[in-house]
Design an enzyme around this catalytic site. Structure first.
Site, PDB file in Angstrom:
ATOM      1  N   SER A  71     101.787  50.526 -15.941  1.00 60.71           N
ATOM      2  CA  SER A  71     101.362  49.147 -16.103  1.00 60.71           C
ATOM      3  C   SER A  71     102.189  48.212 -15.222  1.00 60.71           C
ATOM      4  O   SER A  71     102.239  48.388 -14.008  1.00 60.71           O
ATOM      5  CB  SER A  71     101.431  48.752 -17.585  1.00 60.71           C
ATOM      6  OG  SER A  71     100.714  47.571 -17.827  1.00 60.71           O
ATOM      7  N   ASP A  77      90.741  53.395 -18.928  1.00 60.48           N
ATOM      8  CA  ASP A  77      91.431  52.109 -18.976  1.00 60.48           C
ATOM      9  C   ASP A  77      90.653  51.061 -18.193  1.00 60.48           C
ATOM     10  O   ASP A  77      90.389  51.244 -17.004  1.00 60.48           O
ATOM     11  CB  ASP A  77      92.837  52.255 -18.384  1.00 60.48           C
ATOM     12  CG  ASP A  77      93.594  50.940 -18.327  1.00 60.48           C
ATOM     13  OD1 ASP A  77      93.336  50.071 -19.190  1.00 60.48           O
ATOM     14  OD2 ASP A  77      94.446  50.787 -17.436  1.00 60.48           O
ATOM     15  N   HIS A 117      95.104  53.649 -20.863  1.00 64.74           N
ATOM     16  CA  HIS A 117      96.142  52.955 -20.096  1.00 64.74           C
ATOM     17  C   HIS A 117      97.479  53.667 -20.238  1.00 64.74           C
ATOM     18  O   HIS A 117      98.276  53.711 -19.305  1.00 64.74           O
ATOM     19  CB  HIS A 117      96.243  51.514 -20.618  1.00 64.74           C
ATOM     20  CG  HIS A 117      97.093  50.601 -19.804  1.00 64.74           C
ATOM     21  ND1 HIS A 117      96.739  50.174 -18.543  1.00 64.74           N
ATOM     22  CD2 HIS A 117      98.280  50.001 -20.080  1.00 64.74           C
ATOM     23  CE1 HIS A 117      97.678  49.362 -18.079  1.00 64.74           C
ATOM     24  NE2 HIS A 117      98.626  49.239 -18.990  1.00 64.74           N
TER      25      HIS A 117
END
Length: 461
Positions: free
Chosen positions: A177, A377, A434
């Site tokens: 991320s 994601d 994710h």
């Protein structure tokens, strides 16, 4: 004598000293004898603080799980979660790829923990995240990427003072991320530092569903929503023509939301539904949601989770007094440990600064880079990451060394991969969210092992 000079002299002494000191000396104050509710294991654990600014008394908290077997022959891997402001301890170590996961009052063994392949170091960064703290709350204000990278570098320098026998070990930096900012910037500082004082044996970086280039990453969300049937044709047109997602985020953080962007995002939110987990579009949701992973990448959906169908076991576990005592952790200036910081005031517009160019400089310096994407994601979709990696390879003149193909894990397709010049790799992880190691633990471990070994992902069972 400056702190940098002192560190340099200290490292020289430690290198000499470590040649004659056995690993048994590492039974120091940071050793974790046993975590409450922990099953019996054969590897060592350590956790505690490293002060990164003596004058300001800013300290970063770490958790270190040595490899399950033969730790002396396995690499050192640093893991960083994103946010910015979310915990690598709570998300990374205790929900994704660490050795244990909380289940009620006990810990259960993660059968696909990454410490099967490496010595795993988890860092709560920047200061203000998790158990990391400053004695002055003003130091939580105006924190940015440069400050974070600098503190992370100092952390590693001083962590080696605690663990000198890891000084020459192969070192990999990994994360996901917003760690798409943290990891490349830290690696860049390490390379710069090595030009004068060779300290870091950096062998590669791996980043999952990373924020690398603001517009490309964020605007790929519209195509992902549309291709997965989450928005209508007309809304897709609005989302790509009148107000794309990067414009929305930019306006949101500048406090100047236009009526057009407000209207477009309202329509997108209505159609995608708050009952679909944007971090894993296939996941059924439950109330309450669990672990907040990101403030920047989804500002209108703060509070979304690693797994929205599971009680927040990690928060409960890490807020137990006996657990904090076992971890040598303290709550300074906050009442409780949280997954994502409530006190950190991060310069969120740093998200607009691209780091893909830093990735390019790392590749040119010979540092292997893996960018991987969980294909479920929608927050940082694979389409944006794939585009950025392909574009970078073209800019660097890298030819395809492994053509785009499937890879396997556990007699199933684990995802797809392509490698450029044997130094820049892209991979998808099939069925992953994710947080790839959480949602597809076995496949993530296969991916991780191949990355550490420098081998292509398996092309057969």
């Amino acid at each position: 004598m400056s702190p940098l000079q002192w560190l340099t002299i200290s490292f020289a002494l430690i290198i000499f000293h470590s040649l004659t000191v056995s690993s048994s000396v590492l039974s120091h104050s940071d050793r974790v004898t046993r975590l409450p509710g922990q099953p019996r294991v054969g590897f060592q654990q350590y956790s505690g603080y490293v002060t990164v600014d003596d004058k300001k008394q800013r300290a970063l908290f770490y958790y270190f799980a040595e490899a399950e077997t033969n730790p002396s022959s396995k690499p050192l891997v640093l893991w960083l979660n994103g946010g910015p402001g979310c915990s690598s301890l709570g998300v990374g170590a205790f929900s994704e790829n660490g050795p244990f996961r909380p289940k009620g009052p006990i810990l259960v063994k993660n059968q696909h923990s990454w410490n099967q392949e490496a010595n795993m170091l988890y860092l709560e960064t920047p200061v203000g995240v998790g158990f990391s703290y400053s004695t002055q709350s003003s130091h939580y204000e105006g924190v940015n990427d440069k400050i974070t990278a600098r503190d992370n570098l100092v952390f590693l320098q001083r962590w080696f003072l605690k663990f000198p026998h890891y000084l020459n070990r192969s070192l990999f930096i990994t994360g996901e991320s917003y760690a798409g900012h943290y990891v490349p910037q830290l690696a860049e500082l390490m390379i710069q530092y090595n030009k004068k004082h060779h300290l870091f044996n950096l062998r590669g970086i791996a980043i999952g569903n990373p924020v690398l280039e603001f517009a490309t990453d964020f605007n790929s969300r519209a195509e992902y929503f549309w291709s997965h049937g989450l928005i209508s044709d007309s809304t897709y047109k609005m989302f790509t023509s009148y107000c794309n997602y990067s414009r929305y985020v930019s306006e949101y953080y500048r406090g100047s939301m236009s009526s057009m962007c407000s209207k477009v995002m309202s329509q997108v939110s209505t159609e995608t539904s708050r009952f679909v987990d944007k971090y894993d579009v296939t996941l059924d949701v439950c109330i309450p949601s669990v672990l907040s992973q990101s403030k920047v990448v989804s500002p209108n959906q703060v509070g979304e989770s690693v797994d929205v169908c599971v009680e927040d076991e990690t928060v409960n576990y890490l807020n137990r007094r006996d657990v904090q005592e076992a971890l040598h952790a303290r709550l300074i200036g906050v009442r409780e440990w949280t997954v994502c910081s409530n006190v950190l005031d991060y310069q969120l517009l740093d998200v607009e600064i691209p780091t893909i160019n830093i990735v390019g400089s790392l590749v040119k310096a010979g540092v292997p880079v893996l960018v991987y994407s969980g294909d479920q994601d929608s927050v940082i979709p694979l389409t944006g990451s794939r585009t950025l990696v392909s574009r970078l390879a073209k800019q660097l003149g890298l030819r395809t060394s492994v053509p785009y193909r499937v890879w396997f894990a556990g007699q199933q397709v684990g995802g797809w991969t392509q490698v450029y010049g044997n130094v820049l790799s892209f991979a998808t992880v099939r069925g992953a969210s994710h947080e790839v190691p959480f949602s597809q633990p076995e496949r993530s471990l296969v991916l991780f092992k191949a990355f550490l070994d420098g081998h292509p992902l398996p092309e057969e069972f």
